[in-house]
Design an enzyme around this catalytic site. Structure first.
Site: not given
Ligand code: PHB
Ligand code: APR
Length: 392
Positions: A72, A201, A293, A297, A386
């Protein structure tokens, strides 16, 4: 039994450490209290930083990741019914992230350890560690054949947040930083094509939501819920309707629904122990620190720790110097706190903190989101964190 490094825990930290040590000609034994099937099936996060991917590739465990992982170049921040793309690659000189489930990383590492004749002992009960202040620390456990003892030069505590190794550092010698957020995440895996190509997000008055993915046929989604919420409160209908509300845009974006094949609620916390080592015990990964989460990270930080630990042990065995072992904790904690800061910031930016509503925080959150999505400087701060801060 005797080995050079006794590793407690066969999660990503313990397995990667064992693999890196093997490449450096150092022997280890991994001791895990769960079964192989359990460890390989446990659904966890799934975003790998640029350097995590590079490490897997350069050490020969990245073949399936290259084939099946999804590279990505950006993520979306969604608020006020509108999406805003953060161009991760454009802002970081071409760095990327890869979406690849943590249990797939675990499977690839286990496969490789077994092909290299690595020792992984599963279903070890009553694991304990002793004599960490001496030159001959020990790991003991109970197997079907009875009580076993592993004598080693060093012990790596890679047994996650609920493990037992951290407690061996005397209280008087450690500081603990612990913070619980007033919410949890309900995560689902659904057998439906993702409704998005890049992660979304979303900040919404009713709470945070995240759209992630695992493959062209599998979606991974999360909802902010109460910290002590019960899965019984969340019917499939309620989950999908809440997700649709939080992701809704003014231009009528639609969320594809499908069968939910896995679900769990996890509380959100920040945790750090300082120091991360004591005597001949070295902690790595979730046993030493937890991040919420939101910044994706946890796994990446665990990989950074074990990379340092492997280098330090290599220096000990091949160059007869302990300078990297001596500075291991300090060196790791520099990154740990940068990642704590970023994960706390992402979490604060996107979650609803107060059920009763907090108009002041609300406006500040929106101002921050508008800033991050309109200023190249602010977006770069997000992007470089990120994809993974280089060089610390
Ligand atoms: C996930 O794909 O499980 C995932 C992705 C981004 C995050 C947390 C979990 O910030
Ligand atoms: N004895 C032996 N093994 C143990 C014990 C114990 N007493 N307690 C826990 N374990 C095992 C767990 O079963 C697990 O397999 O230690 C392992 C720890 O693995 P993780 O919890 O996955 O932690 P870590 O390897 O540090 O991985 C970092 O990144 O994405 C995040 O939280 C996520 O687990 C992930 C973490």
């Amino acid at each position: 039994m005797r080995t050079q490094v006794g590793i407690v825990g066969a999660g990503p930290a313990g397995l990667m450490l064992s693999h890196l040590l093997h490449l450096a000609g150092i022997e280890s034994v991994v001791i895990e209290n769960r079964s192989r099937a359990y460890v390989e099936q446990r659904v966890r996060a799934g975003v790998l930083e640029n350097d995590t991917v590079e490490l897997m590739k350069s050490t020969g465990v990245g073949e399936r990741l290259v084939r099946e992982g999804l590279v990505h170049h950006g993520i979306e921040l969604r608020f006020n019914g509108e999406g805003h793309r953060i161009d991760l690659s454009g802002l970081t000189g071409g760095r990327t992230i890869s979406v690849y489930g943590q249990q797939e990383v675990v499977k690839d590492l286990v496969d490789r350890r077994l092909r290299d004749n690595g020792a992984i002992i599963y279903e070890a009960e009553d694991v304990r560690i002793d004599d960490i202040e001496t030159a001959t620390p020990r790991v003991s456990y109970t197997s079907v054949e009875g009580r076993q003892e592993l004598r080693c030069d060093f012990i790596a505590g890679c047994d996650g947040f609920h493990g037992i190794t951290r407690a061996a550092i005397p209280r008087s010698a450690r500081a603990v930083y612990d913070w619980n957020y007033p919410f949890g995440w309900l995560g689902i895996l659904a057998a439906v094509a993702p409704s998005t190509e890049e992660l979304i997000y979303a900040r919404h008055e009713q709470g945070f939501a995240l759209h992630s993915l695992r493959s062209p046929e599998l979606s991974r989604l999360y909802l902010q819920v109460e910290p002590d919420d019960d899965l019984a409160n969340w019917s499939d209908d309620r989950i999908w309707s809440e997700l649709a509300t939080r992701f809704a845009t003014r231009d009528g974006w639609t969320l594809h629904e499908g069968p939910i094949i896995e679900r769990a609620i996890t509380p959100m916390r920040s945790f750090v122990i300082d120091p991360m080592s004591y005597g001949r015990l070295f902690l790595a990964g979730d046993s030493a620190h937890i991040v919420p989460p939101t910044g994706a990270k946890g796994l990446n930080l665990a990989v950074h720790d074990v990379r340092r630990l492997a280098q330090a042990l290599e220096e000990h065995y091949t160059r007869h110097s302990d300078s990297l072992l001596d500075s291991y904790s300090k060196d790791c904690l520099r990154r740990v706190w940068q990642v704590q800061r970023f994960s706390w910031w992402m979490t604060s930016l996107l979650h609803r903190f107060d059920d009763a509503g907090d108009p002041h925080r609300d406006r500040l959150q929106r101002a921050e989101l508008e800033y991050v999505t309109s200023s190249r400087a602010a977006a770069t701060v997000l992007a470089e964190n990120y994809v993974g801060l280089p060089g610390i």
